[in-house]
Design a protein around this motif. Sequence first.
Motif, PDB file in Angstrom:
ATOM      1  N   UNK A 114      -3.721   4.166 -17.288  1.00 13.01           N
ATOM      2  CA  UNK A 114      -3.403   3.163 -16.812  1.00 13.01           C
ATOM      3  C   UNK A 114      -2.730   3.391 -15.301  1.00 13.01           C
ATOM      4  N   UNK A 115      -2.681   2.628 -14.322  1.00 11.63           N
ATOM      5  CA  UNK A 115      -2.058   2.921 -13.065  1.00 11.63           C
ATOM      6  C   UNK A 115      -1.419   1.548 -12.261  1.00 11.63           C
ATOM      7  N   UNK A 116      -0.537   1.992 -11.544  1.00 16.80           N
ATOM      8  CA  UNK A 116      -0.115   1.091 -10.722  1.00 16.80           C
ATOM      9  C   UNK A 116      -0.022   1.577  -9.493  1.00 16.80           C
ATOM     10  N   UNK A 117      -0.670   0.958  -8.347  1.00 17.21           N
ATOM     11  CA  UNK A 117      -0.822   1.338  -6.869  1.00 17.21           C
ATOM     12  C   UNK A 117       0.171   0.524  -6.086  1.00 17.21           C
ATOM     13  N   UNK A 118       1.152   1.320  -5.477  1.00 22.07           N
ATOM     14  CA  UNK A 118       2.186   0.527  -5.305  1.00 22.07           C
ATOM     15  C   UNK A 118       1.952   0.288  -3.470  1.00 22.07           C
ATOM     16  N   UNK A 119       0.768   0.939  -2.976  1.00 23.86           N
ATOM     17  CA  UNK A 119       0.461   0.670  -1.699  1.00 23.86           C
ATOM     18  C   UNK A 119      -1.047   0.277  -1.565  1.00 23.86           C
ATOM     19  N   UNK A 120      -1.478  -0.767  -2.203  1.00 19.70           N
ATOM     20  CA  UNK A 120      -2.920  -1.145  -2.086  1.00 19.70           C
ATOM     21  C   UNK A 120      -3.497  -1.240  -0.695  1.00 19.70           C
ATOM     22  N   UNK A 121      -4.686  -1.383  -0.485  1.00 22.40           N
ATOM     23  CA  UNK A 121      -5.287  -1.303   1.095  1.00 22.40           C
ATOM     24  C   UNK A 121      -4.920  -2.683   1.507  1.00 22.40           C
ATOM     25  N   UNK A 122      -4.927  -3.644   0.662  1.00 17.48           N
ATOM     26  CA  UNK A 122      -4.518  -5.082   1.299  1.00 17.48           C
ATOM     27  C   UNK A 122      -3.025  -5.374   1.754  1.00 17.48           C
ATOM     28  N   UNK A 123      -2.412  -4.374   1.299  1.00 19.60           N
ATOM     29  CA  UNK A 123      -0.889  -4.681   1.822  1.00 19.60           C
ATOM     30  C   UNK A 123      -0.208  -5.535   0.975  1.00 19.60           C
ATOM     31  N   UNK A 124      -0.583  -5.967  -0.299  1.00 15.92           N
ATOM     32  CA  UNK A 124      -0.134  -6.857  -1.043  1.00 15.92           C
ATOM     33  C   UNK A 124       0.807  -6.499  -1.850  1.00 15.92           C
ATOM     34  N   UNK A 125       0.922  -7.204  -3.187  1.00 18.22           N
ATOM     35  CA  UNK A 125       1.952  -6.876  -4.314  1.00 18.22           C
ATOM     36  C   UNK A 125       0.978  -5.348  -4.876  1.00 18.22           C
ATOM     37  N   UNK A 126       2.088  -4.612  -5.511  1.00 15.41           N
ATOM     38  CA  UNK A 126       1.208  -3.684  -6.349  1.00 15.41           C
ATOM     39  C   UNK A 126       0.243  -4.121  -7.253  1.00 15.41           C
ATOM     40  N   UNK A 127      -0.876  -3.326  -7.288  1.00 12.74           N
ATOM     41  CA  UNK A 127      -2.047  -3.345  -8.046  1.00 12.74           C
ATOM     42  C   UNK A 127      -2.194  -2.513  -9.348  1.00 12.74           C
ATOM     43  N   UNK A 128      -2.529  -3.094 -10.391  1.00 13.41           N
ATOM     44  CA  UNK A 128      -2.489  -2.870 -11.763  1.00 13.41           C
ATOM     45  C   UNK A 128      -4.012  -2.536 -12.025  1.00 13.41           C
TER      46      UNK A 128
END
Length: 231
Positions: A54-68
């Motif tokens: 599983x992953x958490x992206x702390x800098x998603x392309x939309x600039x929002x909250x971390x994406x899991x």
Amino acid sequence: MIDLYFWPTPNGLKLKLFMLESGIEHRLIPVNIGKGEQFEPEFLKISPNNKIPALVDHAPADGGAPLTLFESGAMLQYLAEKTGRFLPTDVRARAQTLQWLYWQVGGLGPMAGQIGHFNIYAPEKVPYAIDRYTRETHRLYGVLDRQLAGRDYIAGEYSIADMACYPWIVPHTSHGQSLEDFPELRRWFEAMAQRPAVLRTYEAAPQSYAPDTKVSEEERRVLFGQGAPQR
């Protein structure tokens, strides 16, 4: 920064391979599935199916909250799109790559995983299951062998399809398969094994479905004895 929740299973290793091939900044967070760490409440918030990776992206392309994200195929596609690597933009080449990614997720992985289970982890031999999954895995190896004829890589150029499939071919002996039966697959497999990122991915990684694998009854209960959680 990507947090990759990881254990060195075939599905975990294909995500580690992407990280090393792409050079994307990441942190590996081990989740010991033999000890039941995949059932910890904090992990379940990221991976409700209680599986790695599983992953958490702390800098998603939309600039929002971390994406899991959970599910390895979805993760590979997401990371390929995020980095602009290993997934063609041409509509036909992209479709070709994605269909082989999903072929691995829906076919090769589950069937190879079943024969690995009945050959290595099952507490007793079940001849029908062993025959059934050995034959189906053999058929799938044949499908991949034919696809690789005249190609260096599965979808033409090196892609997430190759990263997805390779870790499921590594334990071919434990899956009851011989690469001598599949010359095109063997050629591809041997070339993949020499890639620097593949070598780094498998450094010190224990062999999945190793014939000498020892599983305690408690580990067997944790890995294979879970039903639906009580509400």
